[in-house]
Design an enzyme around this catalytic site. Sequence first.
Site, PDB file in Angstrom:
ATOM      1  N   ASP A  41      -0.435  25.365 -20.738  1.00 39.58           N
ATOM      2  CA  ASP A  41       0.772  26.195 -20.772  1.00 39.58           C
ATOM      3  C   ASP A  41       1.957  25.308 -21.127  1.00 39.58           C
ATOM      4  OD1 ASP A  41       1.436  29.178 -19.271  1.00 39.58           O
ATOM      5  OD2 ASP A  41       3.120  27.880 -19.768  1.00 39.58           O
ATOM      6  N   SER A  95       5.606  37.396 -25.553  1.00 38.73           N
ATOM      7  CA  SER A  95       5.126  38.774 -25.439  1.00 38.73           C
ATOM      8  C   SER A  95       6.200  39.837 -25.253  1.00 38.73           C
ATOM      9  CB  SER A  95       4.137  38.873 -24.267  1.00 38.73           C
ATOM     10  OG  SER A  95       4.802  38.603 -23.043  1.00 38.73           O
ATOM     11  N   THR A 144      -3.014  42.825 -27.765  1.00 38.06           N
ATOM     12  CA  THR A 144      -2.258  43.984 -27.300  1.00 38.06           C
ATOM     13  C   THR A 144      -2.548  45.217 -28.132  1.00 38.06           C
ATOM     14  OG1 THR A 144       0.009  44.856 -27.094  1.00 38.06           O
ATOM     15  CG2 THR A 144      -0.346  43.190 -28.764  1.00 38.06           C
ATOM     16  N   ASP A 145      -2.327  46.390 -27.547  1.00 38.96           N
ATOM     17  CA  ASP A 145      -2.464  47.627 -28.298  1.00 38.96           C
ATOM     18  C   ASP A 145      -1.323  47.827 -29.288  1.00 38.96           C
ATOM     19  OD1 ASP A 145      -0.461  48.153 -26.454  1.00 38.96           O
ATOM     20  OD2 ASP A 145      -1.351  50.004 -25.686  1.00 38.96           O
ATOM     21  N   GLU A 146      -0.264  47.040 -29.155  1.00 38.84           N
ATOM     22  CA  GLU A 146       0.892  47.229 -30.032  1.00 38.84           C
ATOM     23  C   GLU A 146       0.584  46.886 -31.487  1.00 38.84           C
ATOM     24  OE1 GLU A 146       4.756  46.151 -28.598  1.00 38.84           O
ATOM     25  OE2 GLU A 146       4.035  45.991 -26.536  1.00 38.84           O
ATOM     26  N   TYR A 169       7.015  40.974 -32.565  1.00 36.30           N
ATOM     27  CA  TYR A 169       5.980  40.623 -31.585  1.00 36.30           C
ATOM     28  C   TYR A 169       4.616  41.136 -32.005  1.00 36.30           C
ATOM     29  CZ  TYR A 169       2.966  41.356 -27.549  1.00 36.30           C
ATOM     30  OH  TYR A 169       1.881  41.410 -26.718  1.00 36.30           O
ATOM     31  N   SER A 172       3.136  39.428 -35.017  1.00 36.66           N
ATOM     32  CA  SER A 172       2.607  38.088 -34.747  1.00 36.66           C
ATOM     33  C   SER A 172       1.270  38.154 -34.022  1.00 36.66           C
ATOM     34  CB  SER A 172       3.626  37.270 -33.935  1.00 36.66           C
ATOM     35  OG  SER A 172       3.770  37.773 -32.618  1.00 36.66           O
ATOM     36  N   LYS A 173       1.111  39.129 -33.135  1.00 37.05           N
ATOM     37  CA  LYS A 173      -0.173  39.278 -32.449  1.00 37.05           C
ATOM     38  C   LYS A 173      -1.245  39.795 -33.406  1.00 37.05           C
ATOM     39  CE  LYS A 173      -1.263  38.686 -28.809  1.00 37.05           C
ATOM     40  NZ  LYS A 173      -1.875  37.465 -28.200  1.00 37.05           N
ATOM     41  N   ASN A 268       8.333  56.564 -20.198  1.00 33.81           N
ATOM     42  CA  ASN A 268       9.199  55.620 -19.491  1.00 33.81           C
ATOM     43  C   ASN A 268      10.022  56.323 -18.421  1.00 33.81           C
ATOM     44  OD1 ASN A 268       8.240  53.538 -21.055  1.00 33.81           O
ATOM     45  ND2 ASN A 268      10.022  53.453 -22.400  1.00 33.81           N
TER      46      ASN A 268
END
Length: 361
Positions: A41, A95, A144-146, A169, A172-173, A268
């Site tokens: 890390d 993230s 991620t699901d994004e 984000y 990039s993932k 939300n």
Amino acid sequence: MPSLLPEGINRVLVTGGAGFIGGAMVRRLLAHTTATMFNLDKCGYASDLTGIERLGPEAVQRHQLLRVDLTDADATAAAVRQADPDLVMHLAAESHVDRSIDGPGTFIESNVIGTYNLLQAVRAHWEALPAERQQCFRLHHISTDEVFGSLGATGRFSETTPYDPRSPYSASKAASDHLVSAWHHTYGLPVVLTNCSNNYGPWQFPEKLIPVVILKAVAGEPIPLYGDGANVRDWLYVDDHVDALLLAATQGQLGRSYCVGGHGELSNKQVVEAICALLDQRRPAGAPHARLITPVKDRPGHDRRYAIDPTRISTELGWQPRHNFEEGLAATVDWYLSNLDWCDQVRERAGYAGERIGVGA
């Protein structure tokens, strides 16, 4: 001690193990296996080792922090050689979508270049292993699901959903997912991938929705609600996610991806109102906390709805979430109320006072 890991998995390298999900993974393996844990890390703004340190001396003795930034290829390669792992679980990532809007370069460097550097280091390690260790070795990439973009009113993401990232984000993932898959198909690297929905639970750095709402409400401050509050997420309790990750890492089919969702679709606004209702019970002097809910300008590029179909991991690996949203949220609210000092300490260390970020598109 009963082990969650198959025979031959004795040394585990977790990247991002001082973060929210990575920390939950490290704590689980330290508490329930005899494996030696190597925690790679960079110790950024959201990193914290308090939860690991609270496990006690026996567990801490089997935990070794490797303070390395994955963007440093030489340091990454040296850390992998030092860890000499049987299993690598890659959770290190920038993230927070809001931060990616303000500073996309950090996300490209950490999530894309960092993943590339790790893949190269792990590939060299794997190729040099003796045959019996090669057969057991795996790299598990957590995403991620994004990466799938935004859903309409119906449908759910699955492993066959085309990628359609909408934020720096998620882009990039998505790139990191494709790199991992390419290293499997081109070089034979034994990998498994997972894409999860929104995680929540104890020890999450207080910049994400649920801890932000709790802390704003406790302080009597306005609770920001983006746009009309109708954006929907599929909420997954972090311990349930750890269950899924361990199954995928140890039993998943090589080269395969698994979508992990908590059967917890809520807007939300519903989440914020549920937190306020719990706080009304636990801190009635501040009730009604919902009076603090304050609509604010929506986030740029805010995906409307996420939802995951976890059929593959459920049918192939037998995973099911153990917490419904009501149970998980109550446990999370109670944890934060009992750990307000920790929240103050990590926010002060990070130089973050709860202000809104990510509005400068």
